[in-house]
Design a protein around this motif. Structure first.
Motif, PDB file in Angstrom:
ATOM      1  N   SER A  71       0.878  -1.160   0.000  1.00 19.43           N
ATOM      2  CA  SER A  71       0.000   0.000   0.000  1.00 19.43           C
ATOM      3  C   SER A  71       0.921   1.217   0.000  1.00 19.43           C
ATOM      4  N   ASN A  72       1.306   1.646  -1.182  1.00 20.71           N
ATOM      5  CA  ASN A  72       2.294   2.716  -1.341  1.00 20.71           C
ATOM      6  C   ASN A  72       1.581   4.064  -1.379  1.00 20.71           C
ATOM      7  N   ASP A  73       1.111   4.540  -0.243  1.00 20.97           N
ATOM      8  CA  ASP A  73       0.397   5.809  -0.158  1.00 20.97           C
ATOM      9  C   ASP A  73       1.376   6.928   0.144  1.00 20.97           C
ATOM     10  N   ILE A  74       1.191   8.055  -0.526  1.00 29.18           N
ATOM     11  CA  ILE A  74       2.089   9.197  -0.351  1.00 29.18           C
ATOM     12  C   ILE A  74       1.258  10.407   0.043  1.00 29.18           C
ATOM     13  N   LEU A  75       1.635  11.060   1.136  1.00 25.60           N
ATOM     14  CA  LEU A  75       0.967  12.269   1.604  1.00 25.60           C
ATOM     15  C   LEU A  75       2.017  13.374   1.657  1.00 25.60           C
ATOM     16  N   THR A  76       1.792  14.463   0.917  1.00 19.82           N
ATOM     17  CA  THR A  76       2.782  15.533   0.794  1.00 19.82           C
ATOM     18  C   THR A  76       2.216  16.834   1.331  1.00 19.82           C
ATOM     19  N   SER A  77       2.996  17.487   2.197  1.00 20.90           N
ATOM     20  CA  SER A  77       2.571  18.768   2.771  1.00 20.90           C
ATOM     21  C   SER A  77       2.685  19.870   1.725  1.00 20.90           C
ATOM     22  N   PRO A  78       2.021  20.996   1.970  1.00 22.90           N
ATOM     23  CA  PRO A  78       2.253  22.150   1.115  1.00 22.90           C
ATOM     24  C   PRO A  78       3.681  22.658   1.324  1.00 22.90           C
ATOM     25  N   LEU A  79       4.173  23.470   0.391  1.00 20.90           N
ATOM     26  CA  LEU A  79       5.499  24.048   0.536  1.00 20.90           C
ATOM     27  C   LEU A  79       5.552  24.876   1.810  1.00 20.90           C
ATOM     28  N   VAL A  80       6.535  24.608   2.658  1.00 21.11           N
ATOM     29  CA  VAL A  80       6.589  25.281   3.962  1.00 21.11           C
ATOM     30  C   VAL A  80       7.604  26.407   4.015  1.00 21.11           C
ATOM     31  N   GLY A  81       8.307  26.691   2.932  1.00 22.57           N
ATOM     32  CA  GLY A  81       9.268  27.781   2.924  1.00 22.57           C
ATOM     33  C   GLY A  81      10.692  27.278   2.963  1.00 22.57           C
ATOM     34  N   THR A  82      11.619  28.203   3.099  1.00 15.53           N
ATOM     35  CA  THR A  82      13.030  27.843   3.140  1.00 15.53           C
ATOM     36  C   THR A  82      13.643  28.292   4.456  1.00 15.53           C
ATOM     37  N   SER A  83      14.715  27.656   4.830  1.00 10.51           N
ATOM     38  CA  SER A  83      15.342  27.951   6.118  1.00 10.51           C
ATOM     39  C   SER A  83      16.498  28.937   5.991  1.00 10.51           C
ATOM     40  N   CYS A  84      16.739  29.459   4.811  1.00 15.07           N
ATOM     41  CA  CYS A  84      17.831  30.437   4.594  1.00 15.07           C
ATOM     42  C   CYS A  84      19.174  29.890   5.070  1.00 15.07           C
ATOM     43  N   GLY A  85      19.403  28.626   4.867  1.00 17.78           N
ATOM     44  CA  GLY A  85      20.681  28.029   5.221  1.00 17.78           C
ATOM     45  C   GLY A  85      20.813  27.620   6.674  1.00 17.78           C
ATOM     46  N   GLN A  86      19.801  27.873   7.480  1.00 18.22           N
ATOM     47  CA  GLN A  86      19.851  27.493   8.890  1.00 18.22           C
ATOM     48  C   GLN A  86      19.270  26.085   9.074  1.00 18.22           C
ATOM     49  N   ALA A  87      19.567  25.483  10.196  1.00 18.22           N
ATOM     50  CA  ALA A  87      19.051  24.146  10.482  1.00 18.22           C
ATOM     51  C   ALA A  87      17.529  24.162  10.589  1.00 18.22           C
ATOM     52  N   THR A  88      16.903  23.121  10.084  1.00 21.75           N
ATOM     53  CA  THR A  88      15.454  22.965  10.151  1.00 21.75           C
ATOM     54  C   THR A  88      15.138  21.685  10.901  1.00 21.75           C
ATOM     55  N   THR A  89      14.161  21.724  11.780  1.00 17.25           N
ATOM     56  CA  THR A  89      13.744  20.541  12.520  1.00 17.25           C
ATOM     57  C   THR A  89      12.372  20.098  12.020  1.00 17.25           C
ATOM     58  N   ILE A  90      12.227  18.817  11.737  1.00 14.56           N
ATOM     59  CA  ILE A  90      10.944  18.253  11.332  1.00 14.56           C
ATOM     60  C   ILE A  90      10.513  17.292  12.429  1.00 14.56           C
TER      61      ILE A  90
END
Length: 144
Positions: A71-90
């Motif tokens: 069951s290969n289901d894919i759920l994709t968020s809207p574009l959340v922006g860019t981090s301008c080179g800084q670390a991003t936490t998900i």
């Protein structure tokens, strides 16, 4: 002179950095999220009840026919922006529970093997996608 001042202000504004700030708890629906994949039972669906990880959740059925098909289901968020080179936490919450009717529906942890769930990110919907986590047959609890 006013034009030069406006140009200087725009140039200064373009160097301002900001961190990505995006949170989704699916409290109403999954607005902006997209689905794809080869679901064998049902695609992702929004729901809200006591067994959701927060005020709501997106769920999909990992049901496999015999012979086993993914069951290969894919759920994709809207574009959340860019981090301008800084670390991003998900951060994300999940649980893999047996779904059924009657008492205990969607509250009983699914035993292994149940397959795997990949968490990936990309700067564009077309990729390339980078895998940051894979949940594979780990012991489940009734919590998130």
């Amino acid at each position: 002179m006013k034009l030069l001042g406006a140009a200087a202000a725009l140039l200064a504004a373009s160097t301002v950095t900001a961190q990505v700030g995006y949170t989704e708890n699916f409290d109403v629906d999954a607005a902006g999220w997209t689905q794809d994949g080869t679901a064998t039972y049902a695609p992702f669906a929004w729901f809200s009840d006591a067994s959701a990880c927060s005020s709501g959740a997106m769920r999909t059925n990992l049901y496999q026919d015999s012979p086993a098909t993914n069951s290969n289901d894919i759920l994709t968020s809207p574009l959340v922006g860019t981090s301008c080179g800084q670390a991003t936490t998900i951060s994300y919450s999940y649980k893999v529970n047996n779904w059924g009717s009657g008492a205990g529906a969607n509250t009983v942890p699914t035993p292994a093997p149940f397959g795997s769930i990949d968490v990936e990110y990309a700067s564009d919907l077309l990729g390339p996608w980078t895998n940051i986590a894979t949940v594979t047959d780990e012991v489940q609890t009734s919590g998130c």
